[in-house]
Design a protein around this motif. Structure first.
Motif, PDB file in Angstrom:
ATOM      1  N   GLN A   1      51.786  39.591  35.761  1.00 54.82           N
ATOM      2  CA  GLN A   1      50.645  40.418  36.153  1.00 54.82           C
ATOM      3  C   GLN A   1      49.331  39.789  35.685  1.00 54.82           C
ATOM      4  O   GLN A   1      48.368  39.728  36.441  1.00 54.82           O
ATOM      5  CB  GLN A   1      50.794  41.836  35.582  1.00 54.82           C
ATOM      6  CG  GLN A   1      49.661  42.774  35.967  1.00 54.82           C
ATOM      7  CD  GLN A   1      49.560  43.004  37.459  1.00 54.82           C
ATOM      8  OE1 GLN A   1      50.552  43.016  38.168  1.00 54.82           O
ATOM      9  NE2 GLN A   1      48.348  43.166  37.948  1.00 54.82           N
TER      10      GLN A   1
ATOM     11  N   GLU B   1      52.681  41.296  45.154  1.00 50.25           N
ATOM     12  CA  GLU B   1      52.095  42.591  44.784  1.00 50.25           C
ATOM     13  C   GLU B   1      50.571  42.571  44.834  1.00 50.25           C
ATOM     14  O   GLU B   1      49.929  43.622  44.876  1.00 50.25           O
ATOM     15  CB  GLU B   1      52.584  43.035  43.389  1.00 50.25           C
ATOM     16  CG  GLU B   1      52.020  42.251  42.215  1.00 50.25           C
ATOM     17  CD  GLU B   1      52.715  40.924  41.906  1.00 50.25           C
ATOM     18  OE1 GLU B   1      52.324  40.294  40.916  1.00 50.25           O
ATOM     19  OE2 GLU B   1      53.640  40.517  42.639  1.00 50.25           O
ATOM     20  N   THR B   2      49.970  41.378  44.851  1.00 52.95           N
ATOM     21  CA  THR B   2      48.509  41.298  44.915  1.00 52.95           C
ATOM     22  C   THR B   2      47.974  41.794  46.259  1.00 52.95           C
ATOM     23  O   THR B   2      46.784  42.061  46.379  1.00 52.95           O
ATOM     24  CB  THR B   2      47.991  39.866  44.662  1.00 52.95           C
ATOM     25  OG1 THR B   2      48.568  38.974  45.618  1.00 52.95           O
ATOM     26  CG2 THR B   2      48.293  39.400  43.247  1.00 52.95           C
ATOM     27  N   LEU B   3      48.850  41.943  47.241  1.00 56.56           N
ATOM     28  CA  LEU B   3      48.412  42.504  48.524  1.00 56.56           C
ATOM     29  C   LEU B   3      47.948  43.947  48.361  1.00 56.56           C
ATOM     30  O   LEU B   3      47.286  44.493  49.244  1.00 56.56           O
ATOM     31  CB  LEU B   3      49.536  42.428  49.563  1.00 56.56           C
ATOM     32  CG  LEU B   3      49.815  41.030  50.099  1.00 56.56           C
ATOM     33  CD1 LEU B   3      51.068  41.032  50.956  1.00 56.56           C
ATOM     34  CD2 LEU B   3      48.620  40.513  50.890  1.00 56.56           C
ATOM     35  N   LYS B   4      48.282  44.556  47.233  1.00 49.53           N
ATOM     36  CA  LYS B   4      47.833  45.924  46.938  1.00 49.53           C
ATOM     37  C   LYS B   4      46.563  45.914  46.087  1.00 49.53           C
ATOM     38  O   LYS B   4      46.142  46.939  45.589  1.00 49.53           O
ATOM     39  CB  LYS B   4      48.938  46.690  46.214  1.00 49.53           C
ATOM     40  CG  LYS B   4      50.172  46.886  47.083  1.00 49.53           C
ATOM     41  CD  LYS B   4      51.262  47.589  46.323  1.00 49.53           C
ATOM     42  CE  LYS B   4      52.511  47.674  47.187  1.00 49.53           C
ATOM     43  NZ  LYS B   4      53.659  48.141  46.444  1.00 49.53           N
ATOM     44  N   ASN B   5      45.949  44.748  45.952  1.00 52.31           N
ATOM     45  CA  ASN B   5      44.745  44.589  45.149  1.00 52.31           C
ATOM     46  C   ASN B   5      43.531  44.576  46.084  1.00 52.31           C
ATOM     47  O   ASN B   5      43.362  43.658  46.886  1.00 52.31           O
ATOM     48  CB  ASN B   5      44.836  43.289  44.343  1.00 52.31           C
ATOM     49  CG  ASN B   5      43.651  43.067  43.446  1.00 52.31           C
ATOM     50  OD1 ASN B   5      42.500  43.174  43.855  1.00 52.31           O
ATOM     51  ND2 ASN B   5      43.937  42.705  42.197  1.00 52.31           N
ATOM     52  N   PHE B   6      42.683  45.593  45.970  1.00 50.77           N
ATOM     53  CA  PHE B   6      41.502  45.686  46.827  1.00 50.77           C
ATOM     54  C   PHE B   6      40.638  44.433  46.729  1.00 50.77           C
ATOM     55  O   PHE B   6      40.190  43.898  47.743  1.00 50.77           O
ATOM     56  CB  PHE B   6      40.659  46.921  46.479  1.00 50.77           C
ATOM     57  CG  PHE B   6      39.322  46.906  47.153  1.00 50.77           C
ATOM     58  CD1 PHE B   6      39.196  47.319  48.471  1.00 50.77           C
ATOM     59  CD2 PHE B   6      38.194  46.434  46.492  1.00 50.77           C
ATOM     60  CE1 PHE B   6      37.977  47.264  49.118  1.00 50.77           C
ATOM     61  CE2 PHE B   6      36.965  46.377  47.130  1.00 50.77           C
ATOM     62  CZ  PHE B   6      36.853  46.797  48.441  1.00 50.77           C
TER      63      PHE B   6
ATOM     64  N   CYS C   1      41.915  41.471  48.741  1.00 55.65           N
ATOM     65  CA  CYS C   1      41.759  41.660  50.188  1.00 55.65           C
ATOM     66  C   CYS C   1      40.299  41.567  50.604  1.00 55.65           C
ATOM     67  O   CYS C   1      39.959  40.904  51.589  1.00 55.65           O
ATOM     68  CB  CYS C   1      42.352  43.004  50.609  1.00 55.65           C
ATOM     69  SG  CYS C   1      44.122  43.121  50.297  1.00 55.65           S
TER      70      CYS C   1
ATOM     71  N   ARG D   1      42.768  45.608  55.659  1.00 58.76           N
ATOM     72  CA  ARG D   1      43.725  45.802  54.561  1.00 58.76           C
ATOM     73  C   ARG D   1      42.997  46.357  53.334  1.00 58.76           C
ATOM     74  O   ARG D   1      43.493  47.266  52.675  1.00 58.76           O
ATOM     75  CB  ARG D   1      44.429  44.491  54.221  1.00 58.76           C
ATOM     76  CG  ARG D   1      45.518  44.660  53.164  1.00 58.76           C
ATOM     77  CD  ARG D   1      46.211  43.358  52.854  1.00 58.76           C
ATOM     78  NE  ARG D   1      47.001  42.852  53.937  1.00 58.76           N
ATOM     79  CZ  ARG D   1      48.293  43.124  54.128  1.00 58.76           C
ATOM     80  NH1 ARG D   1      48.922  43.917  53.281  1.00 58.76           N
ATOM     81  NH2 ARG D   1      48.947  42.598  55.131  1.00 58.76           N
TER      82      ARG D   1
ATOM     83  N   THR E   1      42.427  50.017  53.714  1.00 59.62           N
ATOM     84  CA  THR E   1      43.583  50.889  53.486  1.00 59.62           C
ATOM     85  C   THR E   1      43.700  51.230  51.997  1.00 59.62           C
ATOM     86  O   THR E   1      44.238  52.269  51.641  1.00 59.62           O
ATOM     87  CB  THR E   1      44.915  50.264  53.972  1.00 59.62           C
ATOM     88  OG1 THR E   1      45.183  49.089  53.219  1.00 59.62           O
ATOM     89  CG2 THR E   1      44.875  49.956  55.462  1.00 59.62           C
ATOM     90  N   LEU E   2      43.186  50.343  51.146  1.00 58.96           N
ATOM     91  CA  LEU E   2      43.249  50.543  49.698  1.00 58.96           C
ATOM     92  C   LEU E   2      42.040  51.318  49.162  1.00 58.96           C
ATOM     93  O   LEU E   2      42.150  52.009  48.154  1.00 58.96           O
ATOM     94  CB  LEU E   2      43.356  49.183  48.990  1.00 58.96           C
ATOM     95  CG  LEU E   2      44.589  48.356  49.391  1.00 58.96           C
ATOM     96  CD1 LEU E   2      44.455  46.927  48.886  1.00 58.96           C
ATOM     97  CD2 LEU E   2      45.852  48.998  48.861  1.00 58.96           C
TER      98      LEU E   2
END
Length: 168
Positions: A25, A59-64, A67, A89, A92-93
């Motif tokens: 992380q 998991e970094t795809l969930k990091n605003f 993106c 993307r 979406t966050l």
């Protein structure tokens, strides 16, 4: 060099490398932070580092920030098709992030996607009613906030056309 020393990067810069004992992380966060910093500085190596972060740490795809920074980086390169994808993307966050909405709107505008740009600019206007860019685009392409008033006749219609009577 020791594991915590920076690695030589492109153009004589350096790429931050966390200590080898750092968690996955932490490594992902360093890659995103460094990549975003490079994008803000106009360094295209930032995009490469951010995409590498995605490859190594999905998991970094969930990091605003990742993106949004990729959207910004691709937009700066003129790759607006890809930029819109990354801005979407990011939205979406963080759906009400004005910078992401503005970036998506501008990229859609530059792609000539008027309907898509109008939708993003309307969203931006809802978030920031005083946004000059959104207001100008909407006034030009969507008729503005109020529909234009119908034209008012300057003369009465009877004065324009002669009236014929049956007996004449």
């Amino acid at each position: 060099p020791t594991p915590s020393d920076p690695e030589p990067g492109p153009k004589g810069g350096s790429v931050a490398r966390p200590p080898s004992g750092a968690s996955t992380q932490e490594r992902a966060e360093v890659m995103v932070s460094t990549g975003c910093q490079k994008v803000r500085q106009g360094d295209t190596a930032g995009i490469k580092l951010l995409l590498e972060a995605v490859d190594r740490h999905p998991e970094t795809l969930k990091n605003f920030n990742l993106c949004f920074c990729l959207g910004t980086g691709f937009a700066r390169q003129g790759s607006h098709e890809v930029a819109v994808t990354w801005y979407r993307r990011a939205l979406t966050l963080a759906p009400s992030n004005r910078d992401a909405v503005a970036g998506a709107a501008r990229s859609a505008e530059l792609l000539g996607r008027t309907a898509e740009a109008i939708a993003f600019y309307k969203r931006l206007h809802a978030l920031d009613p005083s946004n000059a860019g959104a207001n100008a685009y909407l006034n030009k392409h969507d008729g503005g906030a109020e529909p234009p008033a119908p034209p008012q006749p300057t003369e009465e219609p009877g004065e324009l056309l002669p009236i014929k009577r049956k007996n004449q």
